[in-house]
Design an enzyme around this catalytic site. Structure first.
Site, PDB file in Angstrom:
ATOM      1  CG  HIS A   1       2.239   0.211   4.328  1.00  0.00           C
ATOM      2  ND1 HIS A   1       1.871  -0.735   5.260  1.00  0.00           N
ATOM      3  CD2 HIS A   1       1.151   0.998   4.127  1.00  0.00           C
ATOM      4  CE1 HIS A   1       0.611  -0.524   5.607  1.00  0.00           C
ATOM      5  NE2 HIS A   1       0.144   0.520   4.931  1.00  0.00           N
TER       6      HIS A   1
ATOM      7  CG  ASP B   1      -2.041  -0.947   1.210  1.00  0.00           C
ATOM      8  OD1 ASP B   1      -2.024  -1.849   0.356  1.00  0.00           O
ATOM      9  OD2 ASP B   1      -2.956  -0.804   2.034  1.00  0.00           O
TER      10      ASP B   1
END
Ligand SMILES: [Zn+2]
Length: 268
Positions: free
Chosen positions: A219, A73
């Site tokens: 991430h 992400d």
């Protein structure tokens, strides 16, 4: 409409009637306040399905094949994402990148490189606003619908999955996702790698209870740095991919593992 949201609407109607009875209004007000607290709590719980469908696992058929989804992400990030792509190529495995559309617009070549390498780009909103969960239908439309257009424009592929910034949302989100044909996707396991700087701790969290069908969250944007000064996922990915291979698990994209959400059927 999800049963919990329908029940909440019913409660509001009942409370409105109760408020008209002698001595009824304190009870009605109390019920409404309690219900709003419950709705807010459901929105703060990223893996909850109370506010609408929420995918936390791959479908049973994919799970039976030993497929898992690595989702990454908050990128694309010009420094971190190219190294992530190199690691995925070197160690073998496909991943899904939930991109912030504004960043994809700033780094179109990098975003196209993700897709060209066989990975999938999905929708993580236009700007990753911190007040995302407080938006109404128009705000959701702007943040999600515009991101759809930007990502489709950059990659040539319209996303079919959406992940809410920080996983937070409210009851007005699902109708917007339904109209745009987007699945809400959360995760089975997350590494907390925006806060945790120890790659071994992040890896241990991800591998706990890991099985076919798991959706993992890491991430490439907003990533915490390890002691070596690198984004934590860069140190987690090689041993994680090795572990998956040892367990006979295959990292696939959400584009491959999840069928599109149907938009034409009437909502029930
Ligand atoms: Zn995010």
């Amino acid at each position: 409409m999800p049963a919990f949201v329908r029940a909440s609407l019913g409660l509001h109607v009942a409370a409105g009637a109760a408020a008209l009875l002698p001595g009824g209004w304190p009870w009605a007000l109390g019920a409404v306040v309690a219900n709003h607290a419950a709705l807010s709590a459901a929105g703060l719980w990223p893996r909850s399905a109370l506010l609408g469908p929420n995918i936390r696992q791959l479908p049973a058929a994919a799970a039976a094949l030993g497929e898992v989804a690595i989702t990454i992400d908050d990128g694309p990030d010009p420094e971190v994402t190219p190294i992530v792509l190199d690691l995925l190529a070197e160690h073998g495995g496909q991943a899904t990148f939930f991109c912030i559309a504004d960043k994809a617009r700033q780094h179109p070549a990098l975003t196209r490189r993700i897709v060209a390498a066989g990975h999938s780009v999905q929708n993580h909103s236009l700007r990753h606003r911190h007040n995302f969960s407080l938006l109404g239908p128009r705000g959701f439309e702007r943040e999600i619908g515009t991101a759809q257009d930007v990502l489709a424009d950059v990659t040539g592929i319209r996303p079919h999955c959406f992940r809410a910034p920080a996983g937070l949302r409210n009851p007005l989100l699902d109708p917007v996702l339904h109209r745009l044909g987007l699945h809400l996707v959360s995760w089975s396991r997350r590494g907390y790698d925006t806060r945790q700087a120890d790659p071994a701790a992040v890896q241990a969290r991800l591998q706990q209870g890991l099985a076919g069908g798991s959706i993992l969250l890491l991430h490439d944007g907003h990533a915490q740095r390890s002691a070596a000064g690198r984004a934590v996922l860069l140190e987690v990915l090689p041993p994680l991919l090795h572990h998956l291979r040892q367990q006979g698990l295959q990292p696939v994209t959400l584009a491959d593992a999840l069928p599109p959400r149907r938009t034409s059927t009437p909502s029930s």
